[in-house]
Design a protein around this motif. Structure first.
Motif, mmCIF file in Angstrom:
data_model
loop_
_atom_site.group_PDB
_atom_site.id
_atom_site.type_symbol
_atom_site.label_atom_id
_atom_site.label_comp_id
_atom_site.label_asym_id
_atom_site.label_seq_id
_atom_site.Cartn_x
_atom_site.Cartn_y
_atom_site.Cartn_z
ATOM 1 N N THR A 68 -13.025 44.666 19.829
ATOM 2 C CA THR A 68 -14.449 44.974 19.734
ATOM 3 C C THR A 68 -15.307 43.712 19.727
ATOM 4 O OG1 THR A 68 -13.888 46.959 18.460
ATOM 5 C CG2 THR A 68 -16.179 46.217 18.389
ATOM 6 N N GLY A 69 -14.822 42.656 19.115
ATOM 7 C CA GLY A 69 -15.620 41.432 19.040
ATOM 8 C C GLY A 69 -15.348 40.418 20.121
ATOM 9 N N MET A 70 -14.258 40.558 20.864
ATOM 10 C CA MET A 70 -13.914 39.562 21.888
ATOM 11 C C MET A 70 -14.880 39.618 23.073
ATOM 12 S SD MET A 70 -9.744 39.785 21.991
ATOM 13 C CE MET A 70 -9.651 38.727 23.447
ATOM 14 N N PRO A 71 -15.234 38.463 23.650
ATOM 15 C CA PRO A 71 -16.103 38.458 24.829
ATOM 16 C C PRO A 71 -15.344 38.566 26.154
ATOM 17 C CG PRO A 71 -15.820 36.220 24.048
ATOM 18 C CD PRO A 71 -15.045 37.095 23.109
ATOM 19 N N GLN A 72 -14.015 38.552 26.105
ATOM 20 C CA GLN A 72 -13.237 38.533 27.354
ATOM 21 C C GLN A 72 -12.942 39.930 27.873
ATOM 22 O OE1 GLN A 72 -12.397 36.859 24.582
ATOM 23 N NE2 GLN A 72 -11.527 34.866 25.021
ATOM 24 N N TRP A 73 -13.976 40.727 28.062
ATOM 25 C CA TRP A 73 -13.782 42.020 28.688
ATOM 26 C C TRP A 73 -13.820 41.874 30.210
ATOM 27 C CZ3 TRP A 73 -14.022 47.318 26.655
ATOM 28 C CH2 TRP A 73 -13.827 47.363 25.273
ATOM 29 N N ARG A 74 -14.777 41.107 30.676
ATOM 30 C CA ARG A 74 -14.879 40.821 32.110
ATOM 31 C C ARG A 74 -14.829 39.315 32.299
ATOM 32 N NH1 ARG A 74 -19.837 44.712 34.229
ATOM 33 N NH2 ARG A 74 -18.718 46.704 34.094
ATOM 34 N N VAL A 75 -13.993 38.889 33.219
ATOM 35 C CA VAL A 75 -13.804 37.459 33.485
ATOM 36 C C VAL A 75 -14.148 37.198 34.942
ATOM 37 C CG1 VAL A 75 -12.175 35.531 33.407
ATOM 38 C CG2 VAL A 75 -11.999 37.385 31.733
ATOM 39 N N TRP B 192 -17.415 34.774 30.850
ATOM 40 C CA TRP B 192 -16.875 35.891 30.077
ATOM 41 C C TRP B 192 -18.002 36.848 29.731
ATOM 42 C CZ3 TRP B 192 -13.839 32.491 26.042
ATOM 43 C CH2 TRP B 192 -12.739 31.903 26.687
ATOM 44 N N GLU B 193 -17.721 38.144 29.843
ATOM 45 C CA GLU B 193 -18.696 39.168 29.477
ATOM 46 C C GLU B 193 -18.033 40.146 28.518
ATOM 47 O OE1 GLU B 193 -20.166 41.012 32.987
ATOM 48 O OE2 GLU B 193 -21.010 39.175 33.827
ATOM 49 N N GLY C 80 -10.191 41.151 31.790
ATOM 50 C CA GLY C 80 -10.086 40.126 30.761
ATOM 51 C C GLY C 80 -8.967 40.406 29.766
ATOM 52 N N GLU C 81 -8.719 39.433 28.898
ATOM 53 C CA GLU C 81 -7.656 39.559 27.909
ATOM 54 C C GLU C 81 -7.939 40.678 26.914
ATOM 55 O OE1 GLU C 81 -9.157 36.860 28.773
ATOM 56 O OE2 GLU C 81 -7.692 35.316 29.377
ATOM 57 N N ALA C 82 -9.207 40.951 26.665
ATOM 58 C CA ALA C 82 -9.550 41.989 25.692
ATOM 59 C C ALA C 82 -9.072 43.368 26.142
ATOM 60 C CB ALA C 82 -11.060 42.013 25.466
ATOM 61 N N LEU C 83 -9.075 43.619 27.441
ATOM 62 C CA LEU C 83 -8.628 44.921 27.941
ATOM 63 C C LEU C 83 -7.128 45.108 27.718
ATOM 64 C CD1 LEU C 83 -10.656 45.149 31.281
ATOM 65 C CD2 LEU C 83 -11.233 46.079 29.035
#
Length: 224
Positions: free
Chosen positions: A25-32, A47-48, A162-165
């Motif tokens: 939820t807090g990571m910015p690496q959803w879209r790279v 990063w988005e 991104g890594e968050a996904l």
């Protein structure tokens, strides 16, 4: 013994999923940013995330800025905010309920039903929180893949997963697995409560058990 180990395993897996949900939820690496075709500026990475976007330059400096408005986000990220927050709250609530259920592992016969309800509630909450997390993660991933192969989208606007996904998929799997473990334990509790606490009582009909003393010699002489 097996039931206690099953509960501990479910609580550990659920805790891992809960922590992973908070992190996603807090990571910015959803879209790279994607480096394809003419977009070869590799010293700058974009990063988005759900709450901010960051620019990282040559592994030296990184600047992050919170979104000025929710309307600046795409529809999938707007919905992901609410879904991920709801999933985080539910996973935390499921962890607390599961911990409370484990504290009364040694229960009397009359409280097995209450214990089963607590464990079942924790399992359902874990599964529901995992499903809530899967929805935004899969939605954002599908949008990224669709835009990546869409020739109408500008190359500079194309993104990669991104890594968050990836972490979100792992966390959701842990939450669902923990919920399945607790639901299975609840079924085991019901079977144990049904078959394990109905010991029959035997009564003796001889005169020694009924009166607490043996027959007198006078009563025996009547049959001689």
């Amino acid at each position: 013994m097996v039931g206690a180990a099953l509960q501990v395993a479910g609580l550990l897996i659920g805790g891992i999923g809960m922590i992973g949900t908070f992190a996603v939820t807090g990571m910015p690496q959803w879209r790279v940013s994607a480096f394809i075709e003419t977009n070869i500026i590799v010293f700058e990475t974009i990063w988005e995330g759900l709450w901010m976007h960051c620019i990282r330059q040559a592994n030296i400096r990184m600047q992050c800025k919170v979104y000025d408005s929710v309307l600046a986000l795409s529809p999938d990220l707007q919905a992901s905010r609410g879904l991920m927050c709801a999933g985080s709250v539910l996973s935390f609530l499921a962890f607390i309920v599961a911990a409370i259920g484990m504290k009364c592992t040694r229960c009397a016969q009359s409280s097995w039903q209450a214990k089963g309800c607590i464990i079942l509630m924790a399992g359902v909450l874990f599964i529901f929180s995992g499903a809530l997390e899967l929805i935004p993660v899969c939605w954002v991933a599908n949008t990224i893949i669709s835009d990546f192969y869409n020739p109408m989208v500008n190359i500079a606007q194309k993104r990669e997963l991104g890594e968050a996904l990836y972490l979100g998929w792992v966390a959701a799997f842990c939450l669902i697995a923990a919920g399945a473990i607790f639901c299975c334990f609840c079924c085991c509790c019901e079977k144990t409560r049904s078959y394990g606490y109905s010991a029959p009582t035997h009564y003796s009909t001889n005169s020694q058990d009924l009166h607490g003393k043996p027959e007198s010699s006078y009563s025996k002489s009547q049959y001689v």
